[in-house]
Design a protein around this motif. Sequence first.
Motif, PDB file in Angstrom:
ATOM      1  N   ASN A  13       0.697  -1.382  -0.230  1.00 53.84           N
ATOM      2  CA  ASN A  13      -0.401  -0.308   0.059  1.00 53.84           C
ATOM      3  C   ASN A  13       1.094   1.222   0.306  1.00 53.84           C
ATOM      4  N   TYR A  64       2.571   1.570  -3.259  1.00 55.05           N
ATOM      5  CA  TYR A  64       0.453   1.895  -4.110  1.00 55.05           C
ATOM      6  C   TYR A  64       0.975   3.779  -4.052  1.00 55.05           C
ATOM      7  N   GLU A  65       0.692   4.262  -2.305  1.00 54.78           N
ATOM      8  CA  GLU A  65       0.481   5.924  -2.580  1.00 54.78           C
ATOM      9  C   GLU A  65       1.587   6.390  -3.104  1.00 54.78           C
TER      10      GLU A  65
END
Length: 520
Positions: A419, A422-423
């Motif tokens: 995550n 991904y950010e």
Amino acid sequence: MSQPRQLVQPLLQQFQELFVISKLVGVLPQDLEQLRQKHALEKSRNGMFYMLGVLVFYVLLYNLLIFWFGAEDTSLKASQSTLTFVIGLFLTYIGLIMMVTDQLTGLLNQGQLGELYERIRQVDERLYLEQCLVDNSSISKRIRVMIALTFIFEISILVSTYIKLVDYTQVLSLLWILTAIPTFINTMDKIWFAASLYALKERFEAINATLEDLVAEHERYRDWLYKAENKFSDETEPPQYDSNLEYLYKELSGMDRASAGKNKVAPIAHSLNSFGESVQEPRKLQRANTNRMINLAPESELSNAAKVEVKLNNLCQVHDEVCEIGKAMNGLWSYPILALMAYGFLIFTAQLYFLYCATQGQIIPSLFRTAKNPVITAIFLMYTSGKCIYLIYLSWKTSLTSKRTGISLHKCGVVADDNAVYEIVNHLSLKLLNHAMDFSACGFFTLDMETLYGVSGGITSYLIILIQFNLAAQQAKEAIQSFSSFNETAGLVGAATEIDNVSSTLYSLVTTMMTPISLT
């Protein structure tokens, strides 16, 4: 004071041969000695005056060329259609306009051009710090090939035209050599643009290759972890490891020695790691444990969000800088590119039109006598269209390569499957999207394959229209000539009839006078 040591080889070091030729013919005014010593383009007052003198000299000689060979065109308007005369008159100066545009642009942008290559050198240093190397040797080879092709085409067109289509028995026929000057200067200027554009394309490719290497490295690391988990899941006892490598276990799995029994990431007992590469065993390890050899796979950068954020940030910042350099480069060569594309479109259409006129036995302008020979015409069109097509194709490929960085960046996010990564990727991809780079000619049209298709269609359409106008003009001229011949014939017949009538009248009068009058 000594200059700071440069980390990378300057790009301008590959342009020395091109700069010498450009300096001699008056394409660039910068100082040659500064280029040899510092590999930088710096302003030169003497070079500016030399370039202005060369420009004035070329303009005077070209007008002398037009005056000398234009004497052959005195009967062109009377014998041929007005359309052919106007096209020849307008296109006579199109080459000179293109040359003047290139030289004046070089004079006005000499300071900005030096700053442009300095920015490229700084980009190379930043890429070097990110272990992203760019090989400039291919640029030097491309420059040599382009210079060689330029000389081959220019000499072939000039010599073949002079021998076959020019009356070389006259001394002033040597002025025909001046017809090669505008196109040669334009080609030298466009070689600078093409080589610099290819250099930017290489830097985009280096950034994309670095991102692809991150993806491949993480995939190999993930496969290694998967194989290690499957191997150690069947073992009843945890693998043994040397105490000297405890810090590596903490780095790989985040576990300390106390939790060694639950650790599934352990060394493999053979001399090859999971990548099939031989690993040399440290000396301390060889003394401590001589019974088994231990190898560890390196950690992937994408497995650490903090490290990958710094890495991707730096690469995207360099990408943005290269995009800004590309926009600045497009601004410096915007007017010369527009002049070249206009020249290519008009000359290509006019050359084919004059070739048609020559096949019909019509007189064509003297400066376009290359159209009288199909072979010379083919070489000329190949040379002119090759410059335009190559610049359009290279601009299109560079733009696509810059946009492909976003795809490579998202691959990093997909393969990392984290995550935090991904950010980071989503944030940076938005920045890349806002820095899209496209090349245009003063904003009139974009240099891509769609434009090339449109130009090709335009040339075909205008060529058909010109041929139709020429056919109509020739038919009208033939009709006028036929009507004039008919009137002349009718006039002669009428005159002959009138003479016969007068003769008959005189004969009747004489006969009447000669007849004796009867007296009754």
